[in-house]
Design a protein around this motif. Structure first.
Motif, short mmCIF file in Angstrom:
data_model
loop_
_atom_site.label_atom_id
_atom_site.label_comp_id
_atom_site.label_asym_id
_atom_site.label_seq_id
_atom_site.Cartn_x
_atom_site.Cartn_y
_atom_site.Cartn_z
N ARG A 1 141.58 65.01 -40.25
CA ARG A 1 141.59 64.09 -39.34
C ARG A 1 140.19 63.01 -40.08
O ARG A 1 138.90 63.33 -40.52
N PHE A 2 140.75 61.20 -40.03
CA PHE A 2 139.74 60.03 -41.22
C PHE A 2 139.80 59.93 -39.55
O PHE A 2 140.52 58.86 -38.50
N THR A 3 138.23 59.13 -39.08
CA THR A 3 137.80 58.86 -38.13
C THR A 3 138.41 57.04 -37.58
O THR A 3 137.66 56.64 -36.44
N ASP A 4 138.99 56.27 -39.51
CA ASP A 4 139.33 55.00 -38.96
C ASP A 4 140.81 55.10 -39.75
O ASP A 4 140.51 55.35 -40.83
N PRO A 5 142.17 55.07 -39.19
CA PRO A 5 143.04 54.84 -39.50
C PRO A 5 143.15 53.65 -40.10
O PRO A 5 144.47 53.95 -41.37
N ARG A 6 141.96 53.05 -40.64
CA ARG A 6 142.69 51.47 -40.96
C ARG A 6 141.65 51.98 -42.18
O ARG A 6 142.34 51.38 -43.39
N ALA A 7 141.01 52.72 -42.21
CA ALA A 7 140.12 53.34 -43.92
C ALA A 7 140.84 53.00 -45.01
O ALA A 7 141.85 54.01 -45.08
N PRO A 8 140.39 52.37 -46.05
CA PRO A 8 141.61 52.84 -46.98
C PRO A 8 140.95 53.80 -47.93
O PRO A 8 140.35 54.75 -48.11
N VAL A 9 141.89 54.59 -48.62
CA VAL A 9 142.33 56.02 -49.03
C VAL A 9 142.40 55.70 -50.99
O VAL A 9 143.51 55.80 -50.96
N ALA A 10 141.88 56.14 -51.42
CA ALA A 10 142.40 55.80 -52.71
C ALA A 10 143.10 57.59 -53.15
O ALA A 10 141.98 58.71 -52.99
N VAL A 11 144.39 57.75 -53.68
CA VAL A 11 144.70 58.76 -53.55
C VAL A 11 145.22 58.50 -56.13
O VAL A 11 145.18 57.81 -56.92
N LEU A 12 144.40 59.93 -55.86
CA LEU A 12 144.07 59.81 -57.29
C LEU A 12 144.47 61.28 -58.13
O LEU A 12 144.25 61.94 -58.22
N PRO A 13 146.05 60.96 -59.16
CA PRO A 13 147.02 62.44 -59.01
C PRO A 13 147.15 63.09 -60.12
O PRO A 13 147.43 64.08 -59.65
N ALA B 1 137.90 62.35 -63.03
CA ALA B 1 137.03 61.80 -64.08
C ALA B 1 136.42 60.69 -62.88
O ALA B 1 135.86 59.36 -63.67
N PHE B 2 136.19 61.14 -61.69
CA PHE B 2 135.49 60.07 -60.52
C PHE B 2 133.76 59.75 -61.21
O PHE B 2 134.24 61.08 -60.96
N GLN B 3 133.96 58.50 -61.05
CA GLN B 3 132.21 58.26 -60.13
C GLN B 3 131.65 58.63 -61.84
O GLN B 3 130.84 58.44 -61.77
N GLN B 4 132.90 57.96 -62.89
CA GLN B 4 131.97 58.31 -64.09
C GLN B 4 131.36 57.03 -64.18
O GLN B 4 132.25 55.91 -64.75
N PRO B 5 129.80 56.78 -65.27
CA PRO B 5 129.71 55.46 -64.74
C PRO B 5 130.02 54.54 -66.54
O PRO B 5 129.61 53.22 -66.37
N THR B 6 130.59 55.57 -67.13
CA THR B 6 130.67 54.32 -68.50
C THR B 6 132.38 55.23 -69.28
O THR B 6 132.63 56.23 -68.86
N ALA B 7 132.88 54.15 -69.82
CA ALA B 7 134.15 54.62 -70.80
C ALA B 7 133.62 55.46 -71.53
O ALA B 7 135.71 56.48 -71.69
#
Length: 378
Positions: free
Chosen positions: A127-139, A51-57
Protein backbone atom coordinates in the motif's frame (compact mmCIF):
# COMPACT_ATOMS: atom_id res chain seq x y z
CA UNK A 1 52.20 -18.12 5.20
CA UNK A 2 51.13 -21.53 6.55
CA UNK A 3 48.84 -20.98 9.56
CA UNK A 4 46.22 -18.33 10.33
CA UNK A 5 43.67 -17.79 13.08
CA UNK A 6 40.42 -16.00 12.23
CA UNK A 7 38.64 -14.61 15.27
CA UNK A 8 34.91 -14.41 14.61
CA UNK A 9 32.52 -16.67 12.69
CA UNK A 10 30.13 -13.98 11.46
CA UNK A 11 29.80 -13.18 7.78
CA UNK A 12 33.22 -11.54 7.41
CA UNK A 13 35.03 -14.17 9.48
CA UNK A 14 33.39 -17.01 7.55
CA UNK A 15 34.27 -15.39 4.22
CA UNK A 16 37.94 -14.88 5.02
CA UNK A 17 38.16 -18.42 6.47
CA UNK A 18 36.71 -19.87 3.26
CA UNK A 19 39.09 -17.95 1.00
CA UNK A 20 42.19 -18.61 3.12
CA UNK A 21 41.48 -22.35 3.03
CA UNK A 22 41.02 -22.24 -0.75
CA UNK A 23 44.36 -20.45 -1.05
CA UNK A 24 46.15 -23.25 0.79
CA UNK A 25 46.45 -21.73 4.27
CA UNK A 26 45.75 -23.85 7.34
CA UNK A 27 43.15 -21.74 9.11
CA UNK A 28 41.60 -22.04 12.55
CA UNK A 29 38.33 -20.09 12.92
CA UNK A 30 37.26 -19.30 16.47
CA UNK A 31 33.53 -18.86 16.98
CA UNK A 32 32.63 -16.72 19.99
CA UNK A 33 30.17 -19.28 21.30
CA UNK A 34 27.42 -16.65 21.73
CA UNK A 35 24.66 -18.73 20.17
CA UNK A 36 24.53 -19.74 16.52
CA UNK A 37 27.28 -18.63 14.17
CA UNK A 38 26.97 -14.96 13.28
CA UNK A 39 24.39 -14.44 16.03
CA UNK A 40 26.07 -11.31 17.39
CA UNK A 41 25.46 -9.23 14.26
CA UNK A 42 25.14 -11.11 10.98
CA UNK A 43 22.12 -13.24 11.84
CA UNK A 44 20.10 -10.36 13.27
CA UNK A 45 20.93 -7.59 10.81
CA UNK A 46 18.44 -6.50 8.15
CA UNK A 47 20.89 -8.17 5.74
CA UNK A 48 20.00 -6.45 2.48
CA UNK A 49 22.35 -6.17 -0.49
CA UNK A 50 22.45 -2.51 -1.43
CA UNK A 51 24.57 0.29 -2.82
CA UNK A 52 21.88 2.90 -2.07
CA UNK A 53 22.66 6.13 -0.18
CA UNK A 54 26.41 5.79 -0.54
CA UNK A 55 27.81 9.33 -0.07
CA UNK A 56 30.94 8.98 -2.22
CA UNK A 57 31.92 7.24 -5.44
CA UNK A 58 34.57 5.24 -3.55
CA UNK A 59 32.04 3.74 -1.15
CA UNK A 60 29.62 3.12 -4.00
CA UNK A 61 32.24 1.15 -5.95
CA UNK A 62 32.94 -0.99 -2.91
CA UNK A 63 29.24 -1.72 -2.31
CA UNK A 64 28.54 -2.43 -6.00
CA UNK A 65 31.54 -4.76 -6.13
CA UNK A 66 30.23 -6.46 -2.98
CA UNK A 67 26.90 -7.20 -4.66
CA UNK A 68 28.71 -8.53 -7.74
CA UNK A 69 30.81 -10.77 -5.48
CA UNK A 70 27.66 -12.34 -4.06
CA UNK A 71 26.58 -13.18 -7.60
CA UNK A 72 29.97 -14.75 -8.33
CA UNK A 73 29.94 -16.69 -5.06
CA UNK A 74 26.42 -17.93 -5.75
CA UNK A 75 27.69 -19.43 -9.01
CA UNK A 76 30.66 -21.05 -7.27
CA UNK A 77 28.67 -22.53 -4.38
CA UNK A 78 25.45 -23.38 -6.21
CA UNK A 79 22.71 -23.99 -5.28
CA UNK A 80 22.80 -20.66 -3.45
CA UNK A 81 19.90 -20.97 -1.03
CA UNK A 82 21.09 -17.88 0.86
CA UNK A 83 20.92 -15.46 -2.08
CA UNK A 84 17.67 -13.62 -2.89
CA UNK A 85 18.36 -11.13 -5.72
CA UNK A 86 14.80 -9.87 -6.20
CA UNK A 87 15.63 -6.16 -6.38
CA UNK A 88 14.47 -3.34 -4.12
CA UNK A 89 12.08 -0.40 -4.26
CA UNK A 90 12.45 2.96 -2.51
CA UNK A 91 9.96 5.81 -2.15
CA UNK A 92 9.08 8.73 0.07
CA UNK A 93 12.64 9.12 1.40
CA UNK A 94 14.45 12.43 1.94
CA UNK A 95 16.60 13.33 -1.08
CA UNK A 96 15.42 10.22 -2.94
CA UNK A 97 15.87 11.80 -6.38
CA UNK A 98 19.34 13.09 -5.52
CA UNK A 99 20.51 9.71 -4.20
CA UNK A 100 19.01 7.80 -7.10
CA UNK A 101 20.32 10.03 -9.86
CA UNK A 102 23.78 9.93 -8.31
CA UNK A 103 23.65 6.13 -8.45
CA UNK A 104 22.59 6.33 -12.08
CA UNK A 105 25.51 8.66 -12.88
CA UNK A 106 27.88 6.07 -11.38
CA UNK A 107 26.51 3.38 -13.68
CA UNK A 108 24.13 1.64 -11.26
CA UNK A 109 20.94 0.22 -12.74
CA UNK A 110 17.94 2.29 -11.63
CA UNK A 111 14.53 2.86 -13.16
CA UNK A 112 11.64 5.07 -12.11
CA UNK A 113 7.97 4.18 -11.91
CA UNK A 114 5.02 5.44 -9.89
CA UNK A 115 3.32 3.94 -6.86
CA UNK A 116 0.21 2.94 -8.79
CA UNK A 117 2.24 0.75 -11.17
CA UNK A 118 4.51 -0.56 -8.41
CA UNK A 119 1.56 -1.60 -6.26
CA UNK A 120 -0.37 -3.26 -9.06
CA UNK A 121 2.29 -4.85 -11.28
CA UNK A 122 5.64 -5.02 -9.49
CA UNK A 123 4.70 -5.91 -5.93
CA UNK A 124 0.94 -6.39 -5.47
CA UNK A 125 -0.13 -6.05 -1.88
CA UNK A 126 2.03 -3.05 -1.02
CA UNK A 127 0.00 0.00 0.00
CA UNK A 128 1.33 3.40 -1.05
CA UNK A 129 -0.30 6.48 0.48
CA UNK A 130 -0.03 8.40 -2.80
CA UNK A 131 -0.47 6.48 -6.09
CA UNK A 132 1.41 9.25 -7.91
CA UNK A 133 4.48 8.99 -5.69
CA UNK A 134 7.70 8.27 -7.63
CA UNK A 135 9.24 4.89 -6.84
CA UNK A 136 12.87 4.01 -7.56
CA UNK A 137 13.39 0.39 -8.60
CA UNK A 138 16.92 -1.01 -8.09
CA UNK A 139 16.96 -4.42 -9.81
CA UNK A 140 20.45 -5.53 -8.74
CA UNK A 141 19.69 -5.44 -5.02
CA UNK A 142 18.16 -8.07 -2.75
CA UNK A 143 18.71 -9.77 0.59
CA UNK A 144 20.80 -12.55 2.08
CA UNK A 145 20.06 -15.34 4.55
CA UNK A 146 23.29 -14.70 6.45
CA UNK A 147 23.25 -17.76 8.78
CA UNK A 148 22.77 -20.09 5.80
CA UNK A 149 25.62 -18.42 3.89
CA UNK A 150 27.90 -18.63 6.93
CA UNK A 151 27.17 -22.35 7.27
CA UNK A 152 27.86 -22.99 3.58
CA UNK A 153 31.15 -21.07 3.66
CA UNK A 154 32.46 -22.80 6.76
CA UNK A 155 31.42 -26.23 5.47
CA UNK A 156 33.17 -25.54 2.14
CA UNK A 157 36.27 -24.38 4.00
CA UNK A 158 36.22 -27.59 6.05
CA UNK A 159 35.90 -29.67 2.89
CA UNK A 160 39.33 -28.43 1.78
CA UNK A 161 40.89 -30.25 4.74
CA UNK A 162 42.67 -27.05 5.74
CA UNK A 163 40.09 -25.34 7.99
CA UNK A 164 38.98 -26.01 11.55
CA UNK A 165 36.11 -24.22 13.29
CA UNK A 166 35.60 -24.37 17.04
CA UNK A 167 33.67 -22.52 19.71
CA UNK A 168 36.24 -20.64 21.77
CA UNK A 169 36.64 -17.05 22.90
CA UNK A 170 39.94 -15.44 21.92
CA UNK A 171 41.01 -12.92 24.54
CA UNK A 172 44.52 -11.91 23.52
CA UNK A 173 46.68 -11.67 20.43
CA UNK A 174 49.99 -13.32 21.34
CA UNK A 175 53.11 -11.47 20.19
CA UNK A 176 56.67 -12.75 20.17
CA UNK A 177 59.62 -10.66 19.04
CA UNK A 178 57.20 -7.97 17.91
CA UNK A 179 55.08 -10.09 15.60
CA UNK A 180 51.99 -12.25 15.84
CA UNK A 181 52.45 -15.77 17.17
CA UNK A 182 48.78 -16.72 17.67
CA UNK A 183 45.95 -16.04 20.12
CA UNK A 184 45.22 -16.98 23.71
CA UNK A 185 41.73 -18.23 24.54
CA UNK A 186 39.61 -17.69 27.62
CA UNK A 187 40.31 -21.27 28.74
CA UNK A 188 44.05 -20.54 28.77
CA UNK A 189 44.94 -22.40 25.58
CA UNK A 190 47.17 -20.81 22.99
CA UNK A 191 46.40 -21.34 19.31
CA UNK A 192 49.62 -20.78 17.40
CA UNK A 193 49.61 -19.07 14.02
CA UNK A 194 51.67 -16.90 11.68
CA UNK A 195 48.77 -14.47 11.24
CA UNK A 196 45.62 -13.39 13.05
CA UNK A 197 42.58 -11.90 11.34
CA UNK A 198 40.46 -9.85 13.74
CA UNK A 199 36.88 -10.29 12.49
CA UNK A 200 35.43 -10.25 15.99
CA UNK A 201 32.70 -7.66 15.35
CA UNK A 202 31.64 -6.18 18.71
CA UNK A 203 34.78 -7.67 20.29
CA UNK A 204 37.18 -6.27 17.69
CA UNK A 205 38.36 -3.31 19.77
CA UNK A 206 39.25 -5.48 22.77
CA UNK A 207 41.23 -7.90 20.62
CA UNK A 208 42.99 -5.03 18.81
CA UNK A 209 44.03 -3.49 22.13
CA UNK A 210 45.60 -6.79 23.20
CA UNK A 211 47.81 -6.57 20.11
CA UNK A 212 48.94 -3.07 21.05
CA UNK A 213 46.81 -1.57 18.27
CA UNK A 214 44.00 0.38 20.03
CA UNK A 215 40.91 0.72 17.87
CA UNK A 216 38.28 2.09 20.26
CA UNK A 217 38.45 5.73 19.17
CA UNK A 218 38.18 4.69 15.51
CA UNK A 219 34.89 2.83 16.02
CA UNK A 220 31.27 3.83 16.42
CA UNK A 221 28.19 1.74 17.02
CA UNK A 222 24.55 1.89 16.04
CA UNK A 223 21.60 -0.08 17.38
CA UNK A 224 18.52 -1.10 15.43
CA UNK A 225 15.39 -2.99 16.43
CA UNK A 226 14.94 -5.81 13.91
CA UNK A 227 11.84 -8.01 14.08
CA UNK A 228 10.98 -11.28 12.35
CA UNK A 229 7.25 -11.73 11.82
CA UNK A 230 5.07 -14.72 11.01
CA UNK A 231 2.21 -14.18 8.56
CA UNK A 232 0.02 -16.08 6.14
CA UNK A 233 0.53 -13.27 3.59
CA UNK A 234 2.93 -13.77 0.71
CA UNK A 235 6.21 -11.91 1.35
CA UNK A 236 6.95 -8.94 -0.92
CA UNK A 237 8.92 -9.66 -4.08
CA UNK A 238 11.28 -6.75 -3.45
CA UNK A 239 13.12 -5.35 -0.48
CA UNK A 240 10.90 -2.40 0.46
CA UNK A 241 12.46 0.86 1.63
CA UNK A 242 9.52 3.12 2.50
CA UNK A 243 9.40 6.40 4.41
CA UNK A 244 8.36 4.78 7.71
CA UNK A 245 9.35 1.11 7.38
CA UNK A 246 11.79 -1.23 5.69
CA UNK A 247 10.51 -4.74 4.89
CA UNK A 248 11.87 -7.83 3.21
CA UNK A 249 10.91 -11.46 2.99
CA UNK A 250 12.65 -13.90 5.31
CA UNK A 251 11.47 -17.22 3.93
CA UNK A 252 8.01 -18.64 3.45
CA UNK A 253 5.49 -17.00 5.78
CA UNK A 254 8.11 -14.69 7.32
CA UNK A 255 9.00 -11.01 7.13
CA UNK A 256 11.95 -9.06 8.53
CA UNK A 257 11.27 -5.42 9.38
CA UNK A 258 12.97 -2.33 10.79
CA UNK A 259 12.32 1.43 10.82
CA UNK A 260 14.56 4.49 11.05
CA UNK A 261 11.91 6.28 13.11
CA UNK A 262 11.60 3.35 15.51
CA UNK A 263 15.38 3.26 15.90
CA UNK A 264 15.34 6.97 16.79
CA UNK A 265 12.84 6.17 19.53
CA UNK A 266 15.02 3.27 20.63
CA UNK A 267 17.96 5.64 21.07
CA UNK A 268 15.69 7.95 23.08
CA UNK A 269 14.94 5.16 25.56
CA UNK A 270 11.42 4.10 24.56
CA UNK A 271 10.84 0.55 25.90
CA UNK A 272 11.36 -2.20 23.35
CA UNK A 273 7.87 -3.79 23.76
CA UNK A 274 6.28 -0.46 22.79
CA UNK A 275 8.54 -0.23 19.75
CA UNK A 276 7.68 -3.77 18.66
CA UNK A 277 3.99 -2.82 18.69
CA UNK A 278 4.88 0.29 16.70
CA UNK A 279 6.57 -1.89 14.06
CA UNK A 280 3.49 -4.11 13.81
CA UNK A 281 1.26 -1.08 13.22
CA UNK A 282 3.59 0.11 10.46
CA UNK A 283 3.63 -3.33 8.84
CA UNK A 284 -0.16 -3.59 8.76
CA UNK A 285 -0.36 -0.12 7.25
CA UNK A 286 2.12 -0.90 4.44
CA UNK A 287 1.07 -4.53 3.86
CA UNK A 288 -2.70 -4.81 4.48
CA UNK A 289 -2.62 -8.54 3.70
CA UNK A 290 -0.33 -9.06 6.70
CA UNK A 291 -2.89 -8.08 9.34
CA UNK A 292 -2.32 -11.46 11.01
CA UNK A 293 1.40 -10.78 11.51
CA UNK A 294 2.80 -11.90 14.86
CA UNK A 295 6.28 -11.53 16.28
CA UNK A 296 8.56 -14.56 16.08
CA UNK A 297 11.62 -12.69 17.31
CA UNK A 298 12.58 -9.09 18.04
CA UNK A 299 16.24 -8.23 18.64
CA UNK A 300 18.12 -5.03 19.25
CA UNK A 301 21.10 -5.53 16.94
CA UNK A 302 24.15 -3.37 17.61
CA UNK A 303 26.66 -3.01 14.80
CA UNK A 304 30.21 -1.79 15.43
CA UNK A 305 31.93 -0.09 12.50
CA UNK A 306 34.72 2.38 11.64
CA UNK A 307 33.70 5.99 12.12
CA UNK A 308 35.10 7.06 8.76
CA UNK A 309 32.68 4.76 6.94
CA UNK A 310 35.23 2.71 5.02
CA UNK A 311 35.99 -0.77 6.38
CA UNK A 312 39.17 -1.55 8.29
CA UNK A 313 40.30 -4.33 6.00
CA UNK A 314 43.81 -5.67 5.71
CA UNK A 315 47.18 -5.75 7.41
CA UNK A 316 48.32 -3.29 10.08
CA UNK A 317 52.06 -2.81 9.33
CA UNK A 318 52.84 -1.72 12.91
CA UNK A 319 52.00 -5.25 14.10
CA UNK A 320 53.42 -7.82 11.64
CA UNK A 321 51.00 -10.69 11.14
CA UNK A 322 47.96 -8.80 12.48
CA UNK A 323 45.03 -8.17 10.09
CA UNK A 324 41.64 -6.54 10.64
CA UNK A 325 38.25 -7.01 9.08
CA UNK A 326 35.82 -4.57 10.69
CA UNK A 327 33.08 -2.99 8.59
CA UNK A 328 29.63 -1.52 8.26
CA UNK A 329 27.27 -3.32 5.82
CA UNK A 330 29.06 -6.59 6.52
CA UNK A 331 26.48 -8.68 4.64
CA UNK A 332 26.95 -6.65 1.44
CA UNK A 333 30.73 -6.41 1.73
CA UNK A 334 31.68 -9.64 3.53
CA UNK A 335 32.31 -11.93 0.52
CA UNK A 336 34.31 -9.24 -1.31
CA UNK A 337 36.53 -7.96 1.48
CA UNK A 338 36.89 -11.46 2.92
CA UNK A 339 38.40 -12.59 -0.38
CA UNK A 340 40.56 -9.48 -0.80
CA UNK A 341 41.96 -9.66 2.75
CA UNK A 342 42.72 -13.38 2.30
CA UNK A 343 44.54 -12.66 -0.97
CA UNK A 344 46.50 -9.82 0.60
CA UNK A 345 47.48 -12.03 3.52
CA UNK A 346 48.80 -14.74 1.17
CA UNK A 347 50.39 -12.60 -1.58
CA UNK A 348 51.29 -9.40 0.24
CA UNK A 349 49.56 -7.43 -2.53
CA UNK A 350 46.70 -5.03 -1.76
CA UNK A 351 43.81 -4.80 -4.20
CA UNK A 352 43.01 -1.21 -5.27
CA UNK A 353 39.51 -1.56 -3.82
CA UNK A 354 41.12 -1.71 -0.37
CA UNK A 355 43.36 1.36 -0.75
CA UNK A 356 40.89 3.46 1.27
CA UNK A 357 40.29 0.68 3.80
CA UNK A 358 43.72 0.36 5.40
CA UNK A 359 43.50 -0.12 9.16
CA UNK A 360 46.29 2.38 9.86
CA UNK A 361 44.35 5.12 8.07
CA UNK A 362 41.29 4.62 10.30
CA UNK A 363 43.41 5.37 13.34
CA UNK A 364 45.22 8.36 11.83
CA UNK A 365 42.09 10.01 10.45
CA UNK A 366 40.13 9.53 13.65
CA UNK A 367 42.76 11.24 15.79
CA UNK A 368 43.08 14.09 13.28
CA UNK A 369 39.56 15.21 14.13
CA UNK A 370 38.11 14.80 10.65
CA UNK A 371 34.38 14.03 10.67
CA UNK A 372 33.29 10.92 8.82
CA UNK A 373 30.56 10.91 6.21
CA UNK A 374 27.35 9.22 7.34
CA UNK A 375 26.71 5.65 6.31
CA UNK A 376 23.30 4.01 6.00
CA UNK A 377 22.33 1.11 8.26
CA UNK A 378 22.73 -2.31 6.71
Amino acid sequence: MTRAVVVGAGITGACVTYHLARLGVRVHCLDTGQGSRGENTSAVSFARLSAFQQPTATRFRLAAAGIAEHRRLAGTLAPAAWWHPGGSMAWGLPDLTEHTERLRSWGYRVRWTDAAHAGSALDPGVRFTDPRAPVAVLPDEGWVDAPTLIGVLLAAAGDTGRATVEVARATTVVLRDGRVAGVRCADGREVQADAVVNAAGPGAATLAASAGAPLDSALADRSSLVADLLTSARPPRHVLRGPTLHVRGAGRGRLRVRSDQVDTSLAAGVPVPELVEDLLVRVRRMLPRATDATVARAVVATAVFPRRGHPCAGALPAVPGYHELVTNSGVTLGPLIGRLVAEELVTGQTDPLLYDCRPQDARVRTTSGRSPSPVPPS
